[in-house]
Design an enzyme around this catalytic site. Structure first.
Site, mmCIF file in Angstrom:
data_model
loop_
_atom_site.group_PDB
_atom_site.id
_atom_site.type_symbol
_atom_site.label_atom_id
_atom_site.label_comp_id
_atom_site.label_asym_id
_atom_site.label_seq_id
_atom_site.Cartn_x
_atom_site.Cartn_y
_atom_site.Cartn_z
ATOM 1 C CG ASP A 1 -1.823 1.629 1.048
ATOM 2 O OD1 ASP A 1 -1.938 2.274 0.185
ATOM 3 O OD2 ASP A 1 -2.005 1.310 2.275
ATOM 4 C CB VAL B 1 -9.461 -5.829 -0.330
ATOM 5 C CG1 VAL B 1 -9.667 -4.982 -1.868
ATOM 6 C CG2 VAL B 1 -7.494 -5.845 -0.872
ATOM 7 N NE ARG C 1 -5.775 -12.400 9.631
ATOM 8 C CZ ARG C 1 -5.265 -11.651 9.600
ATOM 9 N NH1 ARG C 1 -4.837 -10.931 8.375
ATOM 10 N NH2 ARG C 1 -4.528 -10.820 10.328
HETATM 11 P P1 5GP Z 1 1.801 -0.143 3.958
HETATM 12 O O1 5GP Z 1 2.972 -0.475 4.926
HETATM 13 O O2 5GP Z 1 2.680 -0.605 2.127
HETATM 14 O O3 5GP Z 1 1.128 1.256 3.488
HETATM 15 O O4 5GP Z 1 0.757 -1.398 4.439
HETATM 16 C C1 5GP Z 1 0.697 -2.688 3.805
HETATM 17 C C2 5GP Z 1 -0.023 -3.645 4.812
HETATM 18 O O5 5GP Z 1 -0.785 -3.193 5.322
HETATM 19 C C3 5GP Z 1 0.060 -5.068 4.204
HETATM 20 O O6 5GP Z 1 0.733 -5.753 4.969
HETATM 21 C C4 5GP Z 1 -1.532 -4.859 4.666
HETATM 22 O O7 5GP Z 1 -1.677 -5.761 6.439
HETATM 23 C C5 5GP Z 1 -2.149 -4.054 5.483
HETATM 24 N N1 5GP Z 1 -2.952 -3.771 4.802
HETATM 25 C C6 5GP Z 1 -2.388 -2.289 3.464
HETATM 26 N N2 5GP Z 1 -4.098 -2.337 2.920
HETATM 27 C C7 5GP Z 1 -5.274 -3.324 2.573
HETATM 28 C C8 5GP Z 1 -6.445 -3.549 2.958
HETATM 29 O O8 5GP Z 1 -7.269 -2.233 1.878
HETATM 30 N N3 5GP Z 1 -7.278 -4.203 3.303
HETATM 31 C C9 5GP Z 1 -5.814 -5.131 4.339
HETATM 32 N N4 5GP Z 1 -6.504 -6.043 5.349
HETATM 33 N N5 5GP Z 1 -4.842 -4.383 4.552
HETATM 34 C C10 5GP Z 1 -4.090 -4.044 4.222
#
Ligand code: 5GP
Ligand code: MG
Length: 185
Positions: free
Chosen positions: A104, A154, A166
């Protein structure tokens, strides 16, 4: 559970097909099946992805698990992620492939990448099932990406909201009213 899902983005059949193709891409990148690969998996969202992926990877491998602080009931991240549980296996001199459910902002992957490089591996690559385009706040790219998706929250196929959903077999978008009511951020 189905009542809480607004719409399905990716079906279980589409996931199964893509995971198999992804495994072929990965296998092609590590041509010596006996050299050894360590899959460092970020808990808990990646567990189903990992379980499916490795059964299409006919290479010698070890699996390591790391935990990173997560959303904890909210659908947006307010602060920098933290490593909660460190890797308990030795990756010095090894090829490392980090597995995460979704890229993300890139903060989670950056943190784990930095941590892995500090352990003296031969290489570090990254594989994510999902990539939310256009959200990156740091310069982190995944070497292997299952699907590009829109910027929606999501769940399913391992991904949770507040530790639920999950086991939903597809990847779907949660009804916004659910997390707007419960989520803290
Ligand atoms: P980042 O550090 O890249 O912003 O986020 C990554 C982490 O955030 C992922 O490992 C995941 O656990 C969580 N995450 C980001 N977007 C989503 C989403 O749309 N749904 C869920 N369930 N987890 C997300
Ligand atoms: Mg995660």
């Amino acid at each position: 559970m189905l009542n809480d899902i607004d719409r399905i983005l990716i079906t279980r059949e589409q996931i199964a097909q893509r995971v198999q193709a992804l495994a072929q891409e990965i296998a092609g990148t590590y041509p010596d099946p006996n050299r050894g690969l360590t899959l460092v998996t970020i808990l808990s969202g990646s567990i189903i992805f990992l379980a499916d992926l490795i059964r299409y990877l006919p290479i010698r491998m070890k699996i390591g698990l790391v935990a990173v602080s997560s959303y904890q009931g909210a659908t947006t991240v307010g602060s920098e992620p933290k490593l909660l549980d460190q890797l308990h296996i030795n990756v010095a001199g090894e090829h490392v492939l980090i597995i995460d459910d979704i890229l993300d902002t890139g903060r989670t992957l950056r943190l784990v990448q930095q941590q892995m490089w500090s352990l003296g591996p031969a290489s570090v690559r990254t594989c994510v099932l999902l990539h939310k385009s256009g959200k990156a706040v740091c310069d982190v790219k995944a070497d292997f990406v299952g699907f590009e998706i829109e910027d929606a929250f999501v769940v399913g196929y391992g991904l949770d909201f507040d530790d639920h959903y999950r086991n939903f077999p597809h990847i779907g978008v949660l009804k916004p009213e659910l997390y707007e009511r419960q989520g803290s951020g």
